[in-house]
Design a protein around this motif. Structure first.
Motif, PDB file in Angstrom:
ATOM      1  N   TYR A  40      -3.970 -34.775  31.760  1.00  0.00           N
ATOM      2  CA  TYR A  40      -3.484 -33.395  31.887  1.00  0.00           C
ATOM      3  C   TYR A  40      -1.956 -33.358  31.839  1.00  0.00           C
ATOM      4  O   TYR A  40      -1.362 -32.533  31.129  1.00  0.00           O
ATOM      5  CB  TYR A  40      -3.993 -32.765  33.188  1.00  0.00           C
ATOM      6  CG  TYR A  40      -3.530 -31.335  33.363  1.00  0.00           C
ATOM      7  CD1 TYR A  40      -4.140 -30.309  32.657  1.00  0.00           C
ATOM      8  CD2 TYR A  40      -2.473 -31.020  34.208  1.00  0.00           C
ATOM      9  CE1 TYR A  40      -3.717 -28.998  32.796  1.00  0.00           C
ATOM     10  CE2 TYR A  40      -2.044 -29.712  34.355  1.00  0.00           C
ATOM     11  CZ  TYR A  40      -2.665 -28.706  33.650  1.00  0.00           C
ATOM     12  OH  TYR A  40      -2.238 -27.410  33.786  1.00  0.00           O
ATOM     13  N   SER A  43      -0.727 -34.035  28.325  1.00  0.00           N
ATOM     14  CA  SER A  43      -1.035 -32.894  27.458  1.00  0.00           C
ATOM     15  C   SER A  43      -0.114 -31.720  27.745  1.00  0.00           C
ATOM     16  O   SER A  43       0.405 -31.088  26.821  1.00  0.00           O
ATOM     17  CB  SER A  43      -2.486 -32.442  27.658  1.00  0.00           C
ATOM     18  OG  SER A  43      -3.368 -33.486  27.363  1.00  0.00           O
ATOM     19  N   LEU A  44       0.078 -31.431  29.019  1.00  0.00           N
ATOM     20  CA  LEU A  44       0.929 -30.307  29.405  1.00  0.00           C
ATOM     21  C   LEU A  44       2.373 -30.535  28.957  1.00  0.00           C
ATOM     22  O   LEU A  44       3.055 -29.593  28.538  1.00  0.00           O
ATOM     23  CB  LEU A  44       0.861 -30.081  30.914  1.00  0.00           C
ATOM     24  CG  LEU A  44       1.571 -28.854  31.448  1.00  0.00           C
ATOM     25  CD1 LEU A  44       0.979 -27.581  30.837  1.00  0.00           C
ATOM     26  CD2 LEU A  44       1.482 -28.794  32.969  1.00  0.00           C
ATOM     27  N   ALA A  53      -3.716 -27.424  27.730  1.00  0.00           N
ATOM     28  CA  ALA A  53      -3.658 -28.770  28.305  1.00  0.00           C
ATOM     29  C   ALA A  53      -4.987 -29.126  28.970  1.00  0.00           C
ATOM     30  O   ALA A  53      -5.451 -30.265  28.864  1.00  0.00           O
ATOM     31  CB  ALA A  53      -2.518 -28.863  29.312  1.00  0.00           C
ATOM     32  N   THR A  57      -7.341 -32.171  27.902  1.00  0.00           N
ATOM     33  CA  THR A  57      -7.738 -33.139  28.928  1.00  0.00           C
ATOM     34  C   THR A  57      -9.236 -33.391  28.870  1.00  0.00           C
ATOM     35  O   THR A  57      -9.685 -34.545  28.903  1.00  0.00           O
ATOM     36  CB  THR A  57      -7.332 -32.639  30.333  1.00  0.00           C
ATOM     37  OG1 THR A  57      -5.911 -32.510  30.375  1.00  0.00           O
ATOM     38  CG2 THR A  57      -7.797 -33.595  31.415  1.00  0.00           C
ATOM     39  N   ALA A  90      -2.743 -33.899  21.930  1.00  0.00           N
ATOM     40  CA  ALA A  90      -1.934 -32.688  22.132  1.00  0.00           C
ATOM     41  C   ALA A  90      -1.055 -32.416  20.914  1.00  0.00           C
ATOM     42  O   ALA A  90      -0.922 -31.269  20.485  1.00  0.00           O
ATOM     43  CB  ALA A  90      -1.077 -32.832  23.395  1.00  0.00           C
TER      44      ALA A  90
END
Length: 192
Positions: A40, A43-44, A53, A57, A90
């Motif tokens: 997470y 990704s964020l 995100a 995830t 991502a």
């Protein structure tokens, strides 16, 4: 009072990931708990959108579950492996979204360009038709032209045209009928 759970060490997480290779769902829960936040966060960091995100995830953690056998602790930690998977996915999401926006923009540009072309074509056709009508109107007698112009461009009834031209109603009707007939012939309009 119970003490908070200790943070799982890198070696322990690596061992958990290796242990879940057999596909036992219960063995994956601690892996998910330890590595989900890593996926997470990575990704964020790329997406800057919590919802996207979270979706990435989930995708990454499914990939981790399905491809746990590819993890090699000799090449790096489980955290590094999952963070790398998450960053790649991502970035793919960003590229996919950008490609989608680019396609939409091209479609919008194409449609607006086609509309602009259509407007130009319509304007040219309207001017040509107007030019032809003016040429044909010039071919009418002055009384026919006056009656037709007053009736159609002025939007008047036969009776109103007769009053405006100070002519008898049957005379005005004849002038308009004859004028329209000559206009049809001049413009090449055939009755169906």
């Amino acid at each position: 009072m119970a003490s908070p759970p200790a943070r799982t060490s890198a070696d322990a997480v690596d061992a958990l990931l290796v242990a879940c290779v057999g596909g036992v769902p219960e063995s994956f829960a601690p892996v998910y708990d330890a590595l989900g936040p890593v996926a997470y966060g990575a990704s964020l960091g790329v997406l800057r959108d919590p919802d996207h995100a979270a979706e990435v995830t989930q995708e990454v953690m499914v990939e981790v579950w399905q491809t746990a056998s590819r993890f090699d602790p000799a090449r790096g930690s489980a955290r590094t492996w999952v963070a790398t998977l998450a960053r790649r996915r991502a970035v793919d999401r960003v590229r996919s979204e950008q490609a989608h926006r680019d396609r939409d923009q091209r479609d919008t540009d194409l449609r607006s360009h086609e509309r602009a072309r259509d407007v130009v074509v319509e304007d040219v056709e309207r001017r040509l038709e107007g030019s032809a009508v003016r040429r044909c109107l010039d071919g009418l007698t002055s009384t026919q032209r006056e009656a037709v112009v007053v009736a159609y461009y002025g939007g008047l009834t036969y009776r109103e045209v007769a009053e405006r031209l100070d002519a008898a109603l049957p005379t005005v009707k004849s002038r308009i009928r004859d004028g329209l007939s000559r206009l049809r012939d001049c413009l090449g309009v055939h009755r169906g």
